[in-house]
Write an enzyme that holds these catalytic residues in place. Structure first.
Site, PDB file in Angstrom:
ATOM      1  N   HIS A 188     -16.213   4.597  -6.356  1.00 37.86           N
ATOM      2  CA  HIS A 188     -14.910   5.604  -6.365  1.00 37.86           C
ATOM      3  C   HIS A 188     -13.998   5.006  -6.903  1.00 37.86           C
ATOM      4  CE1 HIS A 188     -13.251   7.995  -3.561  1.00 37.86           C
ATOM      5  NE2 HIS A 188     -11.976   7.656  -3.382  1.00 37.86           N
ATOM      6  N   GLU A 189     -13.111   3.660  -6.570  1.00 35.76           N
ATOM      7  CA  GLU A 189     -11.910   3.249  -7.073  1.00 35.76           C
ATOM      8  C   GLU A 189     -11.666   3.916  -8.420  1.00 35.76           C
ATOM      9  OE1 GLU A 189     -10.014   3.866  -4.479  1.00 35.76           O
ATOM     10  OE2 GLU A 189     -11.107   3.295  -2.974  1.00 35.76           O
ATOM     11  N   PRO A 208      -6.152  -2.041   4.748  1.00 34.23           N
ATOM     12  CA  PRO A 208      -6.618  -1.036   5.526  1.00 34.23           C
ATOM     13  C   PRO A 208      -7.440   0.174   5.223  1.00 34.23           C
ATOM     14  CG  PRO A 208      -4.428  -0.712   4.634  1.00 34.23           C
ATOM     15  CD  PRO A 208      -4.835  -2.161   4.550  1.00 34.23           C
ATOM     16  N   GLU A 245      -8.827  13.060  -4.439  1.00 31.25           N
ATOM     17  CA  GLU A 245     -10.229  12.700  -3.266  1.00 31.25           C
ATOM     18  C   GLU A 245     -11.212  13.084  -3.507  1.00 31.25           C
ATOM     19  OE1 GLU A 245      -9.873   9.656  -2.727  1.00 31.25           O
ATOM     20  OE2 GLU A 245      -7.521   8.983  -2.310  1.00 31.25           O
ATOM     21  N   TYR A 303     -11.811  14.884   0.781  1.00 29.10           N
ATOM     22  CA  TYR A 303     -12.830  14.124  -0.244  1.00 29.10           C
ATOM     23  C   TYR A 303     -15.034  14.900   0.036  1.00 29.10           C
ATOM     24  CZ  TYR A 303     -10.404   9.541   0.424  1.00 29.10           C
ATOM     25  OH  TYR A 303      -9.367   8.196   0.867  1.00 29.10           O
ATOM     26  N   GLN A 327      -0.010   4.775  -1.539  1.00 29.08           N
ATOM     27  CA  GLN A 327      -0.390   5.475  -0.864  1.00 29.08           C
ATOM     28  C   GLN A 327      -0.450   6.190   0.466  1.00 29.08           C
ATOM     29  OE1 GLN A 327      -3.661   6.853  -2.050  1.00 29.08           O
ATOM     30  NE2 GLN A 327      -3.554   8.710  -2.414  1.00 29.08           N
ATOM     31  N   ARG A 329      -9.861  -2.528   8.593  1.00 33.81           N
ATOM     32  CA  ARG A 329      -9.907  -1.947   7.748  1.00 33.81           C
ATOM     33  C   ARG A 329      -9.663  -0.310   8.894  1.00 33.81           C
ATOM     34  NH1 ARG A 329     -15.260  -0.648   3.154  1.00 33.81           N
ATOM     35  NH2 ARG A 329     -14.701   0.950   3.369  1.00 33.81           N
ATOM     36  N   HIS A 381     -10.853   7.284  -9.992  1.00 32.14           N
ATOM     37  CA  HIS A 381      -9.666   7.612  -9.669  1.00 32.14           C
ATOM     38  C   HIS A 381      -8.264   6.966 -11.163  1.00 32.14           C
ATOM     39  CE1 HIS A 381      -8.894   8.811  -5.742  1.00 32.14           C
ATOM     40  NE2 HIS A 381      -9.205   8.005  -4.967  1.00 32.14           N
ATOM     41  N   LYS A 392     -10.704   2.610   8.661  1.00 34.53           N
ATOM     42  CA  LYS A 392     -12.043   3.600   8.650  1.00 34.53           C
ATOM     43  C   LYS A 392     -13.186   2.931   9.389  1.00 34.53           C
ATOM     44  CE  LYS A 392     -15.796   3.574   6.018  1.00 34.53           C
ATOM     45  NZ  LYS A 392     -17.095   4.107   4.820  1.00 34.53           N
ATOM     46  N   GLN A 400       0.989  -0.739  -0.402  1.00 33.25           N
ATOM     47  CA  GLN A 400      -0.102   0.214   0.032  1.00 33.25           C
ATOM     48  C   GLN A 400       0.966   1.235   0.083  1.00 33.25           C
ATOM     49  OE1 GLN A 400      -3.373   0.953  -0.209  1.00 33.25           O
ATOM     50  NE2 GLN A 400      -1.967   3.461  -0.001  1.00 33.25           N
ATOM     51  N   ASP A 449      -0.320  10.612   6.288  1.00 27.93           N
ATOM     52  CA  ASP A 449      -1.387   9.872   7.364  1.00 27.93           C
ATOM     53  C   ASP A 449      -2.405  10.800   7.858  1.00 27.93           C
ATOM     54  OD1 ASP A 449      -0.393   8.450   5.406  1.00 27.93           O
ATOM     55  OD2 ASP A 449       0.693   7.441   6.554  1.00 27.93           O
ATOM     56  N   MET A 474      -8.326   0.821  -3.012  1.00 33.20           N
ATOM     57  CA  MET A 474      -6.653   1.285  -3.158  1.00 33.20           C
ATOM     58  C   MET A 474      -6.486   1.733  -4.985  1.00 33.20           C
ATOM     59  SD  MET A 474      -4.214   3.400  -2.789  1.00 33.20           S
ATOM     60  CE  MET A 474      -3.837   4.231  -4.391  1.00 33.20           C
ATOM     61  N   GLU A 475      -6.873   3.065  -5.648  1.00 37.96           N
ATOM     62  CA  GLU A 475      -6.928   2.663  -7.129  1.00 37.96           C
ATOM     63  C   GLU A 475      -6.110   2.086  -7.590  1.00 37.96           C
ATOM     64  OE1 GLU A 475      -6.741   5.383  -4.492  1.00 37.96           O
ATOM     65  OE2 GLU A 475      -5.876   6.920  -5.435  1.00 37.96           O
ATOM     66  N   GLY A 503     -10.386   0.669   2.302  1.00 37.00           N
ATOM     67  CA  GLY A 503     -11.045   0.437   1.533  1.00 37.00           C
ATOM     68  C   GLY A 503     -11.450  -0.177   0.392  1.00 37.00           C
TER      69      GLY A 503
HETATM   70  N1  BES Z   1      -6.990   7.115  -2.418  1.00 36.89           N
HETATM   71  C1  BES Z   1      -7.411   6.599  -1.131  1.00 36.89           C
HETATM   72  C2  BES Z   1      -6.817   5.808  -0.716  1.00 36.89           C
HETATM   73  C3  BES Z   1      -5.531   6.871   0.745  1.00 36.89           C
HETATM   74  C4  BES Z   1      -5.951   7.911   0.006  1.00 36.89           C
HETATM   75  C5  BES Z   1      -4.689   5.931   1.123  1.00 36.89           C
HETATM   76  C6  BES Z   1      -4.838   8.455   0.879  1.00 36.89           C
HETATM   77  C7  BES Z   1      -3.887   6.733   1.389  1.00 36.89           C
HETATM   78  C8  BES Z   1      -4.033   7.794   1.291  1.00 36.89           C
HETATM   79  C9  BES Z   1      -8.696   5.179  -2.064  1.00 36.89           C
HETATM   80  O1  BES Z   1      -9.010   5.782  -2.898  1.00 36.89           O
HETATM   81  C10 BES Z   1      -9.877   5.479  -1.148  1.00 36.89           C
HETATM   82  O2  BES Z   1     -10.362   7.168  -0.984  1.00 36.89           O
HETATM   83  N2  BES Z   1     -10.641   4.684   0.083  1.00 36.89           N
HETATM   84  C11 BES Z   1     -11.396   4.697   0.708  1.00 36.89           C
HETATM   85  C12 BES Z   1     -12.867   4.903  -0.235  1.00 36.89           C
HETATM   86  C13 BES Z   1     -13.716   5.536   0.345  1.00 36.89           C
HETATM   87  C14 BES Z   1     -13.874   7.101   0.236  1.00 36.89           C
HETATM   88  C15 BES Z   1     -14.643   5.287  -1.212  1.00 36.89           C
HETATM   89  C16 BES Z   1     -11.610   4.066   1.870  1.00 36.89           C
HETATM   90  O3  BES Z   1     -10.253   3.128   1.754  1.00 36.89           O
HETATM   91  O4  BES Z   1     -11.837   4.073   2.418  1.00 36.89           O
HETATM   92 ZN    ZN Z   2     -10.071   7.545  -3.064  1.00 34.56          ZN
END
Ligand code: BES
Ligand code: ZN
Length: 640
Positions: free
Chosen positions: A335-336, A306, A358, A421, A181, A595, A339, A597, A179, A413, A310-311, A308
């Site tokens: 969403h993905e 970790p 985002e 977002y 990003q 996860r 991206h 979130k 991962q 982070d 990753m694109e 939801g």
């Molecule tokens: N690119 C992000 C995940 C991310 C953002 C990783 C910043 C590290 C740093 C991914 O597209 C994302 O936004 N995931 C969200 C999805 C949700 C908002 C629909 C998630 O993981 O919950």
């Molecule tokens: Zn995203």
């Protein structure tokens, strides 16, 4: 002169830390004739491109193409091999190539001379910066166009998670995933780890024979499962989109262009759940222009993933917690996939501009959901995310609620929130409401076609907005209004908040129960979607009695919900009330799902409850090994 050999010799004589400091000292003297701190060098040189999170000297030299040659060793939990960089020298007089690293062991660096021979290159690993890691500074001239950095990763690689067999779904083989990003690619590849530049890449990856490796690249060359895999990524991508996973993976097609990689247990379920992916691609291509990446596959990760999703280009990484059997959480796929335009085609030039990635993606995601599933669902989802934003913002410093932020000296982070977002999405929805859907659609299509495969920051975007909309249709919005969205904290009063008729009905039902006009069983809930349930739970008063909570649970079986969103929403209501039946399923959930979130808010609720904070620490002790390093540090900030 100090040779790389000599430097390596020092390694065996001194502790690592002393070695690093003394060598960077020596090298700095060597390069400049005087002692300058690493940071000073960095700030000097980064004039045209400034990324507060990278050491790279981009104005001198850039990697154009990267070739990885890596062995995946599950016993040592280590990637080892080399990263070969094809260099483009912008400054012919430059004498250094600096890449980002974190917790890597550098074995040697070689450069290819004009005669084709490989020669040793002098290098030094600089002092560790808590956020950025260590600069690897190599001394070479612009005559050298190809260098190889031989290295291996360590247990501190923040961008990798090594899962033992029991941590996978099938429990027969280990699993590895990356991962990268925002700034974790440097913990498994020494490279210019900044979204300001793009590279093409290829890779040779060796794994145990029985496992399959996949990457954010062309995966089709690996028909045979033999432990020897080749990848190529012909489109230019920023470093944070380089990704790998290795495990007992199998593939099943969903459509000509789309398919699923997963452990066997998830394969058919995922194929059913995400069957609409092709429709989403078709809608997005119609609205925003061609899909530029060839295939679009989904990789289902073990439940400790970790995020939801990753694109990663051509191969989005997806949590299994959205596989519910009813396609209720597929907005994550929208969403993905979104991206593939916002983020992967047009990339934030630094992590200060995350909203460019985002916010646009949330906007496009909702637009795709609207086209594929209709207004009612899209409105519910937009309304739910607005409420999540409000909840998230209540815990943030005011300055962190502006779209434009300055993360100098901060870890991206740590600065992560829903502001880029959802406030980003609201800004675009507001513009859409002002200029009209047709004009705004044209604007977005032009945006994606004019800036494809480039980086974007806030001021460049505002310039484009001005050229294409604000200037063309004067008197629609003022620059002051725009600045309020971009620079000011909070949500402007005239934001367009999606209202949902369905949610109004949910609230009416809830009111009937709360005012004792109807018993729970008689409420009209039989046709509710997951979104309506989520709204219902979110609207529950925070001071419900245990008896009321029990009644809700008996009638609607919330504590045993297999839908992670519903379970977490319900747990967040019941933890503060010390509702006994939640704690057994909650323990199971925290041990199983990683996860961030979900688990971070749950630990927060537990920590805030004096009777449960010890219980939370005890669970964390058991669960920790199963969490990703990023999730571990996020939880530890809450608990300790
Ligand atoms: N690119 C992000 C995940 C991310 C953002 C990783 C910043 C590290 C740093 C991914 O597209 C994302 O936004 N995931 C969200 C999805 C949700 C908002 C629909 C998630 O993981 O919950
Ligand atoms: Zn995203």
């Amino acid at each position: 002169m100090i040779s790389a050999k000599l430097l390596e010799g020092a390694h065996t004589l001194k502790p690592l830390h002393a070695f690093v400091i003394s060598c960077s000292f020596l090298i700095m003297v060597l390069f400049h004739g005087s002692v300058v701190a690493n940071n000073t060098i960095q700030q000097h040189s980064a004039n045209s491109v400034t990324d507060p999170h990278s050491f790279a000297n981009l104005q001198d030299v850039r990697t154009k193409h990267l070739s990885l040659d890596l062995t995946v060793d599950f016993t040592r939990k280590q990637l080892s091999g080399y990263a070969e960089h094809q260099l483009e020298w912008l400054n012919p007089n430059a004498t250094r190539f600096i890449v980002d690293t974190r917790a890597l062991v550098i074995e040697k660096v070689q450069g290819q001379a004009l005669d084709g021979n490989w020669v040793d290159i002098k290098y030094v690993l600089g002092i560790t910066d808590a956020i950025k890691g260590q600069p690897l500074t190599m001394q070479l001239t612009s005559k050298i166009k190809t260098i190889r950095i031989f290295y291996h990763t360590t247990a501190d690689a923040t961008g990798l998670q090594w899962l033992s067999t029991v941590q996978t779904t099938e429990k027969k083989h280990p699993f590895l995933f990356s991962q990268s990003q925002a700034i974790h690619a440097r913990s498994w590849i020494p490279l210019q780890d900044t979204p300001a530049i793009r590279i093409t890449y290829q890779a040779n990856i060796r794994t145990p024979k029985e496992l399959l490796a996949v990457m954010s690249a062309d995966n089709s060359q690996n028909m045979q499962r033999d432990g020897d895999y080749q990848f190529s990524m012909p489109q230019k991508v920023p470093a944070y989109l380089i990704a790998i996973a290795v495990g007992d993976l199998h593939f099943k097609e969903m459509s000509k262009q789309t398919g699923i990689y997963a452990e066997k247990a998830w394969l058919d379920k995922a194929v059913y759940e995400f069957a609409d992916t092709q429709k989403m691609i078709d809608v997005a291509s119609k609205l925003y222009g061609e899909y530029h990446w060839g295939r679009y596959d989904l990789l289902i990760l073990p439940s400790s993933f970790p995020f939801g999703g990753m694109e990663n280009p051509r191969l989005s990484f997806i949590t299994p917690t959205v596989i519910t059997g009813d396609r209720s959480l597929v907005s994550l796929i929208a969403h993905e996939l979104a991206h593939s335009w916002s983020g992967n085609l047009i990339t934030n030039s630094s992590w200060n501009d995350l909203w460019i990635n985002e916010g646009f993606t949330n906007f496009v995601e909702n637009r795709l959901m609207r086209e594929v599933y209709g207004n009612e669902r899209a409105d519910m989802e937009a309304n739910l995310s607005y409420h999540e934003l409000v909840r998230d913002m209540s815990g943030l410093a005011a300055k962190d609620t502006a779209l434009k932020v300055d993360l100098l000296g901060r870890d991206p982070d740590d600065a992560f929130s829903l502001v880029p977002y959802v406030k980003g999405q609201l800004f675009l929805s507001w513009l859409e409401s002002k200029f009209g859907k047709a004009h705004f659609d044209d604007f977005m299509a032009a945006y994606f076609s004019k800036h494809q495969f480039q980086s974007m920051d806030t001021s460049l975007f505002l310039q484009f907005l001005n050229d294409e909309l604000v200037g063309k249709y004067p008197d629609v919005v003022t620059s002051q209004q725009i600045s309020q969205w971009i620079d000011m904290p909070g949500i402007p009063a005239d934001a367009v908040i999606s209202q949902s008729d369905a949610f109004a009905k949910v609230e009416a039902q809830l009111k009937l129960w709360l005012e004792q006009e109807q018993p729970l069983r008689r409420l009209n809930t039989s046709k509710w979607s997951v979104h309506e349930w989520l709204h219902f739970i979110n609207m529950l008063p925070r001071d419900l009695s245990l008896a009321h909570l029990s009644e809700l649970d008996e009638v609607f079986m919330l504590s045993s919900s297999k839908n992670a969103e519903i379970f977490v929403a319900w747990a967040r209501i019941t933890i503060p009330r010390n509702y006994p039946p939640i704690f057994t399923p909650l323990r199971r959930f925290l041990l199983e799902v990683g996860r961030t979130k979900f688990v971070v808010p749950l630990y927060k609720e537990l920590k805030a409850n004096p009777e449960k904070s010890g219980w939370a620490t005890a669970i964390y002790r058991d669960a920790r090994a199963g969490y990703h390093p990023l999730t571990q540090s996020a939880i530890e900030k809450v608990l300790f």
